[in-house]
Design a protein around this motif. Structure first.
Motif, mmCIF file in Angstrom:
data_model
loop_
_atom_site.group_PDB
_atom_site.id
_atom_site.type_symbol
_atom_site.label_atom_id
_atom_site.label_comp_id
_atom_site.label_asym_id
_atom_site.label_seq_id
_atom_site.Cartn_x
_atom_site.Cartn_y
_atom_site.Cartn_z
ATOM 1 N N ALA A 88 -73.950 -61.921 42.447
ATOM 2 C CA ALA A 88 -75.125 -62.708 42.064
ATOM 3 C C ALA A 88 -76.399 -61.886 42.233
ATOM 4 N N GLN A 91 -76.619 -59.457 39.346
ATOM 5 C CA GLN A 91 -77.037 -60.120 38.117
ATOM 6 C C GLN A 91 -78.534 -60.420 38.131
ATOM 7 N N ALA A 92 -79.070 -60.727 39.319
ATOM 8 C CA ALA A 92 -80.486 -61.083 39.422
ATOM 9 C C ALA A 92 -81.406 -59.874 39.430
ATOM 10 N N LEU A 173 -81.821 -66.315 46.689
ATOM 11 C CA LEU A 173 -81.279 -66.399 45.325
ATOM 12 C C LEU A 173 -81.284 -67.846 44.831
ATOM 13 N N GLU A 174 -80.996 -68.766 45.726
ATOM 14 C CA GLU A 174 -80.994 -70.184 45.360
ATOM 15 C C GLU A 174 -82.366 -70.615 44.869
ATOM 16 N N GLU A 176 -84.234 -68.907 43.124
ATOM 17 C CA GLU A 176 -84.334 -68.405 41.755
ATOM 18 C C GLU A 176 -83.363 -69.114 40.818
ATOM 19 N N VAL A 178 -80.053 -69.444 41.423
ATOM 20 C CA VAL A 178 -78.753 -68.770 41.424
ATOM 21 C C VAL A 178 -78.028 -69.142 42.719
ATOM 22 N N THR A 180 -75.003 -69.528 45.382
ATOM 23 C CA THR A 180 -73.761 -68.829 45.702
ATOM 24 C C THR A 180 -73.101 -69.518 46.897
#
Length: 232
Positions: A88, A91-92, A173-174, A176, A178, A180
């Motif tokens: 993840a 990918q980001a 990430l969350e 953004e 995304v 996981t």
């Protein structure tokens, strides 16, 4: 390639050879102690409720030997979560170092090879690895039995500077969009923080009062900070 600090010469070859990686991702997402130790230590002391364990309940004196299958299963899930988090993040951000991070089972085969006598399960791979065989279980011995050692680096380093750091990246990430999976990481942080008398996770989030002691990716910080520090 970089020149090693020391050299072992074997029939025309120079070892070890060190390759310069593009960023810090292979270190941050390394499938090693930060997931192995929490799974192993939880497995050894999973029946600990605050009273010393004695007799048949006393854990193995060897940290890795004869690793229980339940610990291996937990470790396998931790590695799945770590690999998903690394993917993840790649990918980001497109951080190239992520490509150097391989699953734990593959790393064990590559790094230790014939030092492992049984490759049938994750627990067997760790438990029969000769390179791990002499590590003793960190513990506190009392007249009533043994208790986990909350101040040993197996507990403090690999939770506070390992799993907590990984979960902080997942939470960033969350933000953004995304998400996981980190359920196993969070379970082990909660179990270990009780041993340490620390508060990192509160209601499943990294907002406890002791988070100020840690190096985490903060909500206001860019994702790219994981791969490369800001210029001095």
């Amino acid at each position: 390639e970089l020149e090693p600090l020391f050299v072992v010469q074997q029939t025309g070859t120079w070892e070890p050879v060190m390759n310069l990686l593009p960023d810090f991702c292979p270190v941050v997402f390394n499938p090693a102690n930060q997931i192995i130790h929490p799974a192993v230590y939880w497995g050894l002391f999973r029946n600990y409720t605050g009273k010393p364990l004695g007799g048949p309940a006393e854990p193995n004196e060897w940290l890795y030997r004869d690793m229980p299958e339940v610990s291996g299963q937990v470790l396998a899930v931790l590695d799945e979560e770590l690999q998903a988090l690394k993917d993840a993040y790649y990918q980001a951000t497109g951080a190239a170092g992520c490509k150097a991070v391989i699953p734990l089972a593959d790393r064990l085969r590559l790094q230790y090879g014939d030092q492992i006598s049984d490759f049938s399960t994750m627990a067997k791979m760790v438990g029969t690895n000769k390179a791990y065989s002499l590590a003793k279980t960190p513990l506190l011995r009392t007249p009533e039995g043994v208790a986990p050692d909350p101040n040993h680096r197996v507990v403090t380093d690999d939770i506070g500077w390992g799993l907590c750091t990984l979960v902080s990246i997942a939470e960033r990430l969350e933000m953004e969009g995304v998400p996981t999976p980190t359920s196993m990481m969070r379970m082990l942080i909660e179990w270990h923080q009780k041993l340490m008398g620390k508060e990192f996770l509160v209601n499943g989030r990294l907002c406890g009062c002791d988070c100020t002691e840690l190096v985490l990716l903060r909500p206001e910080e860019p994702l790219e900070l994981v791969a490369k520090p800001p210029p001095a």
